[in-house]
Scaffold this motif. Structure first.
Motif, mmCIF file in Angstrom:
data_model
loop_
_atom_site.group_PDB
_atom_site.id
_atom_site.type_symbol
_atom_site.label_atom_id
_atom_site.label_comp_id
_atom_site.label_asym_id
_atom_site.label_seq_id
_atom_site.Cartn_x
_atom_site.Cartn_y
_atom_site.Cartn_z
ATOM 1 N N THR A 61 -4.060 4.566 -3.826
ATOM 2 C CA THR A 61 -3.362 5.275 -2.825
ATOM 3 C C THR A 61 -4.290 5.458 -1.454
ATOM 4 O O THR A 61 -5.176 6.014 -2.001
ATOM 5 C CB THR A 61 -2.567 6.312 -3.377
ATOM 6 N N HIS A 79 -4.818 8.218 1.415
ATOM 7 C CA HIS A 79 -4.497 9.634 1.560
ATOM 8 C C HIS A 79 -4.678 9.931 2.944
ATOM 9 O O HIS A 79 -6.053 9.826 3.360
ATOM 10 C CB HIS A 79 -5.262 10.563 0.441
ATOM 11 N N LEU A 103 1.552 7.970 -8.137
ATOM 12 C CA LEU A 103 0.738 7.446 -7.238
ATOM 13 C C LEU A 103 -0.040 6.440 -7.779
ATOM 14 O O LEU A 103 -0.933 6.900 -8.661
ATOM 15 C CB LEU A 103 -0.073 8.251 -6.299
ATOM 16 N N THR A 125 0.793 -1.040 -0.002
ATOM 17 C CA THR A 125 0.075 -0.146 -0.131
ATOM 18 C C THR A 125 1.009 1.198 0.062
ATOM 19 O O THR A 125 1.716 1.358 0.635
ATOM 20 C CB THR A 125 -0.765 0.087 1.229
ATOM 21 N N VAL A 126 0.330 2.291 -0.659
ATOM 22 C CA VAL A 126 1.037 3.421 -0.634
ATOM 23 C C VAL A 126 0.135 4.520 0.043
ATOM 24 O O VAL A 126 -0.964 4.527 -0.147
ATOM 25 C CB VAL A 126 1.153 4.153 -2.386
#
Length: 146
Positions: free
Chosen positions: A128, A130, A124, A36-37
């Motif tokens: 993503t 946030h 991204l 995961t970003v």
């Protein structure tokens, strides 16, 4: 921190000190899916690196976590998942991220925490996560997961 940390962060969470911010991040670490970003949005001084310190602790990483501003990124590999901490402030475009060849270090399972993600929006992935970080006039920190 309760296991419903994602719901708390989506509603908006205010922490009174760095330890509470780290605790929220540590709780979130166990909720993040592998690979995961996590994009960390906010101005200078709002606690992005503090948040990554808590994330690292939640991932079982013992190494000290500092801002990778001058190195651009730091890779922590001692926990059950790798943590890539990228400070994109000094990057001008996505091509510069590609030149870092970060994908070579993202061997599953991993989490990538990106400070200043607005500098590299095209890099991204669409999935993503946030997180908006802020600071109140009385120096409390705000955390909100979008």
């Amino acid at each position: 921190m309760a296991s419903n940390i994602c719901a708390e962060l989506r509603a908006g969470l205010t922490t009174s000190d760095a330890a509470a911010t780290r605790a929220a991040a540590a709780a979130l670490a166990s909720e993040l899916p592998d690979d995961t970003v996590l994009a960390l949005h906010g101005d200078l001084g709002v606690g992005k690196t503090t948040f990554v310190q808590g994330l690292a602790a939640g991932l079982g990483i013992q190494d000290p976590v500092t801002s990778p501003t001058f190195n651009l990124y730091t890779l922590y590999e001692e926990g059950p998942r790798r943590l890539l901490h990228l400070d994109a402030y000094r990057l001008d475009n996505e091509d510069q991220v590609e030149a870092l060849m970060l994908e070579d270090f993202l061997v599953s399972p991993w989490i990538a925490a990106i400070e200043w993600p607005e500098r590299i929006p095209g890099w991204l992935p669409t999935n993503t996560w946030h997180l908006d970080l802020g600071i109140t006039p009385d120096q409390r920190h705000t955390l909100r997961l979008r």
